[in-house]
Design an enzyme around this catalytic site. Structure first.
Site, PDB file in Angstrom:
ATOM      1  N   GLU A 201      43.643  39.677  45.477  1.00  0.00           N
ATOM      2  CA  GLU A 201      44.342  39.068  46.615  1.00  0.00           C
ATOM      3  C   GLU A 201      45.501  39.996  47.016  1.00  0.00           C
ATOM      4  OE1 GLU A 201      46.285  34.732  47.931  1.00  0.00           O
ATOM      5  OE2 GLU A 201      45.950  35.192  45.814  1.00  0.00           O
ATOM      6  N   HIS A 226      39.446  34.817  45.987  1.00  0.00           N
ATOM      7  CA  HIS A 226      39.834  35.707  47.091  1.00  0.00           C
ATOM      8  C   HIS A 226      39.031  37.006  47.084  1.00  0.00           C
ATOM      9  CE1 HIS A 226      43.014  33.065  48.445  1.00  0.00           C
ATOM     10  NE2 HIS A 226      43.420  32.958  47.187  1.00  0.00           N
TER      11      HIS A 226
END
Length: 364
Positions: A201, A226
């Protein structure tokens, strides 16, 4: 449209601020104070008499019943409303200059709402199958604290084996400790625990931050939260696809936290194009006014995917941590709702065609 399940969401951030303001804040024994250090409101439920004791311990905050404060000061609702969103008072995305600004405000929201939630909605949602908990302490901790968290996780897992399904470390990766710092503890824990790591992320490349992706894969994570930076590691993408490690893509969260501006530039476009295992998730929809999974699905379908790409609602059920029995129930519920959804589209289309034909006959 039925969208399967949410595989990546933080419990305290899934409710809309309207629900919090117009439902939870109307409950008994909810107290409010304005912190003398910054003037911001704080909310907390107390048992009878406990608020006065808390006020004596923490003199920066004098707790009063919210219901009584509302009678004298209606502006308190506006203050609470603004404290429940990333964009209070008409603020727009551009006002938050960078990822660090966004994360600072983001974490403040968690602090504000963390004491508010305890309710059950299963009686009102017949198609709801199950919820699973991934134990997720903060990543910016010393190793000794991680040992404590692992001990707590094992207690929770032993007490609720069907509910607690795995372990993760959360928080801003750019400023947190990498997985590598905890590799000995995680290797030991991984002998009997499933991992669902937040990793990648970040916009950085070649730093220990985006190398969390490598360690997540080496630690046999079942899913990666993510995975935004995964596109910068082509060999790792091959391994992720080969091992069927699922990437939980949260489009709006990535935009709000300043990883991407234009959704057409989101790396998940490449994930979809190469048939990487992907599920669409919503992360913290209540903090930016998104509705369930709908807004993230819209962004993914319209902004990220090719116009010729189909939706993959069943991915979230297939790659969930449901038991075989729960997965069968979820697939049955999804199929039933999907058929209803398609029938409704056909009916709406027929109605529009009838109205259109009537209109033009009238004009002729």
């Amino acid at each position: 449209m039925p969208k399967g399940g949410v595989l990546h969401a933080h419990l305290s951030a899934v409710n809309s601020r309207n629900f919090i303001l117009n439902n939870i804040t109307d409950r008994e024994n909810l107290y409010v104070c304005r912190d003398q250090r910054d003037g911001a409101p704080r909310l907390r439920f107390f048992r009878y008499g406990a608020a006065a004791a808390a006020s004596r311990v923490d003199r920066s905050c004098r707790w009063r019943l919210l219901a009584e404060v509302r009678q004298k000061d209606r502006s308190i609702d506006e203050e609470i409303d603004q404290a429940l969103t990333m964009y209070a008072g008409g603020e727009r995305l551009g006002r938050i200059r960078n990822s660090n600004d966004a994360w600072r405000k983001f974490l403040n929201l968690f602090d504000f709402v963390k004491s508010l939630f305890s309710f059950n909605f299963m009686d009102d949602h017949a198609d709801f199958v199950a919820v699973k908990i991934i134990y997720s302490p903060h990543r910016n901790i010393p190793r000794s604290t991680l040992d404590e968290y692992i001990g707590k996780f094992r207690l929770f897992k032993e007490a609720y084996p069907e509910l607690v399904v795995g372990f993760d470390l959360v928080g801003q990766e750019d400023r947190g400790r990498p997985l590598l710092d905890f590799v000995d503890e995680l290797l030991e824990l991984g002998r009997d625990t499933q991992f669902y790591f937040h990793a990648g992320e970040t916009n950085w490349n070649g730093h220990e931050v985006d190398e969390n992706l490598i360690d997540a894969v080496l630690l046999n994570a079942k899913r990666i939260g993510h995975g935004f930076a995964l596109i910068k590691h082509p060999k790792l993408m091959e391994i992720v696809k080969e091992k069927k490690i699922v990437v939980e893509v949260s489009p709006i969260s990535n935009q709000v936290l300043k990883l991407v501006g234009d959704m057409r530039n989101h790396p998940a476009a490449h994930f979809f194009a190469t048939n990487l295992p992907v599920v669409i998730s919503n992360d913290d929809p209540g903090f930016w006014g998104a509705t369930g999974l709908s807004h993230d699905y819209y962004e993914a379908f319209v902004g990220i995917m090719s116009r010729k790409t189909d939706l993959r609602s069943l991915n979230s059920i297939e790659h969930s941590s449901l038991s075989d029995k729960e997965r069968a129930l979820a697939e049955e519920a999804w199929t039933r709702r999907w058929k209803t959804f398609v029938r409704q589209i056909i009916m709406d289309s027929d109605d529009r065609e009838t109205l259109s034909s009537s209109y033009y006959r009238y004009e002729i």
